[in-house]
Design a protein around this motif. Structure first.
Motif, PDB file in Angstrom:
ATOM      1  N   UNK A 111      39.502  37.533 -13.305  1.00  0.00           N
ATOM      2  CA  UNK A 111      38.737  36.648 -12.413  1.00  0.00           C
ATOM      3  C   UNK A 111      37.239  36.668 -12.692  1.00  0.00           C
ATOM      4  N   UNK A 112      36.684  37.847 -12.978  1.00  0.00           N
ATOM      5  CA  UNK A 112      35.253  37.929 -13.264  1.00  0.00           C
ATOM      6  C   UNK A 112      34.914  37.228 -14.579  1.00  0.00           C
ATOM      7  N   UNK A 113      35.786  37.353 -15.563  1.00  0.00           N
ATOM      8  CA  UNK A 113      35.525  36.682 -16.848  1.00  0.00           C
ATOM      9  C   UNK A 113      35.545  35.171 -16.679  1.00  0.00           C
ATOM     10  N   UNK A 114      36.497  34.665 -15.915  1.00  0.00           N
ATOM     11  CA  UNK A 114      36.571  33.218 -15.667  1.00  0.00           C
ATOM     12  C   UNK A 114      35.336  32.749 -14.904  1.00  0.00           C
ATOM     13  N   UNK A 115      34.938  33.512 -13.887  1.00  0.00           N
ATOM     14  CA  UNK A 115      33.782  33.146 -13.079  1.00  0.00           C
ATOM     15  C   UNK A 115      32.507  33.117 -13.916  1.00  0.00           C
ATOM     16  N   UNK A 116      32.260  34.159 -14.691  1.00  0.00           N
ATOM     17  CA  UNK A 116      31.048  34.199 -15.508  1.00  0.00           C
ATOM     18  C   UNK A 116      31.073  33.156 -16.620  1.00  0.00           C
ATOM     19  N   UNK A 117      32.264  32.836 -17.111  1.00  0.00           N
ATOM     20  CA  UNK A 117      32.368  31.782 -18.135  1.00  0.00           C
ATOM     21  C   UNK A 117      31.956  30.435 -17.567  1.00  0.00           C
ATOM     22  N   UNK A 118      32.334  30.169 -16.345  1.00  0.00           N
ATOM     23  CA  UNK A 118      32.008  28.871 -15.734  1.00  0.00           C
ATOM     24  C   UNK A 118      30.525  28.730 -15.427  1.00  0.00           C
ATOM     25  N   UNK A 119      29.849  29.855 -15.156  1.00  0.00           N
ATOM     26  CA  UNK A 119      28.412  29.761 -14.870  1.00  0.00           C
ATOM     27  C   UNK A 119      27.572  30.121 -16.096  1.00  0.00           C
ATOM     28  N   UNK A 120      28.219  30.322 -17.226  1.00  0.00           N
ATOM     29  CA  UNK A 120      27.510  30.521 -18.485  1.00  0.00           C
ATOM     30  C   UNK A 120      26.846  31.872 -18.646  1.00  0.00           C
TER      31      UNK A 120
END
Length: 281
Positions: free
Chosen positions: A129-138
């Protein structure tokens, strides 16, 4: 007579246990230091020698680990991340711990359990979940994203620790300050923090150590950008078969220096009484 014999025997056993414990804990560290001071050729030819001869002592493994293998840059990255994480976690945790201790609100008694439960969640559960979240906000591949993750990870345990220290601060001192016209934020800054400084120092050092040693999230977010690697990733590369043992030992000793230095700098605060001199007469 019998009591005197028992006291002597117990005294001997106590020192024997202390000596064995010191040997078990400090022995491997001392061996690593001695190994890092020997030339690699000497280690290969005489692997069982513990002490280097005076003529073969060398520090060449340290600049090799710091420069050639990039551990110096990794340490700088980790130092930035750990310091910022510790600062943010302490600021947020002091405010949260004070609210949990002094303010009255619904569910206050359950706050302690909730924050401790959040901290006990395995990191691997939050990784995707953290990887997906940080990927979306760059923010993947950046130290800023890593700081945010570490702050979120360490605030619960920091708040839990600080709550214990703030409970011990006498409420009468705060009441006296508020009667004198001190506002809530000024009260925290001028009264509560100075009295709880040993606990704040201990918590900050603990958070610093967590951020300094963390490996899973650093690997997840920074593995593609070697220039942003932290010490946990840097030391992992030294475990490759092609890296000389002396270089590995030198790198392992070098990355402990900031943590040891932080402990000695905070030692005076750690042994200071929590409320020494707060209430008199």
């Amino acid at each position: 007579m019998r009591g005197g014999v028992e006291d002597r025997v117990l005294g001997v056993l106590r020192w024997a246990v202390i000596a064995v414990a010191m040997l078990a804990t400090a022995g491997p560290l001392l061996y690593g230091v001695l190994l890092s001071l020997r030339p690699f050729q000497s280690v290969v030819s005489e692997p069982l020698d513990l002490l280097p001869s005076p003529g073969e002592v060398t520090l060449d493994s340290y600049p090799t680990a710091m420069g050639e293998y990039g551990l110096g840059g990794n340490m700088w990255n980790s130092l930035q991340v750990a310091l910022v994480t510790a600062g943010l976690a302490i600021v947020l945790s002091v405010l949260g711990a004070y609210a949990a201790v002094r303010l009255r609100f619904l569910g206050r008694d359950a706050v302690n359990v909730v924050f401790l439960g959040v901290y006990l969640l395995p990191g691997i559960v939050l990784a995707v979940p953290l990887f997906v979240l940080l990927s979306r906000i760059g923010l993947t591949g950046s130290l800023v994203g890593l700081v945010l993750v570490y702050t979120a990870q360490t605030v619960p345990v920091a708040l839990y620790m600080l709550r214990t220290y703030l409970v011990a601060v006498p409420s009468s001192v705060e009441e006296a300050a508020m009667i004198d016209g001190c506002g809530r934020l000024a009260l925290i800054r001028r009264v509560v923090l100075p009295m709880a400084l040993p606990g704040v120092a201990a918590t900050a050092l603990y958070v610093f150590m967590i951020a300094w040693n963390e490996y899973l999230f650093a690997l997840l977010f920074l593995v593609a950008d070697r220039d942003r690697w932290t010490v946990s990733l840097g030391i992992a590369q030294l475990t490759e078969f092609s890296v000389p043992t002396t270089v590995l030992m030198a790198g392992s000793i070098a990355i402990t220096v900031p943590v040891v230095a932080g402990f000695f700098l905070a030692q005076r605060l750690l042994v200071t009484g929590l409320t020494s001199g707060a209430e008199k007469g």
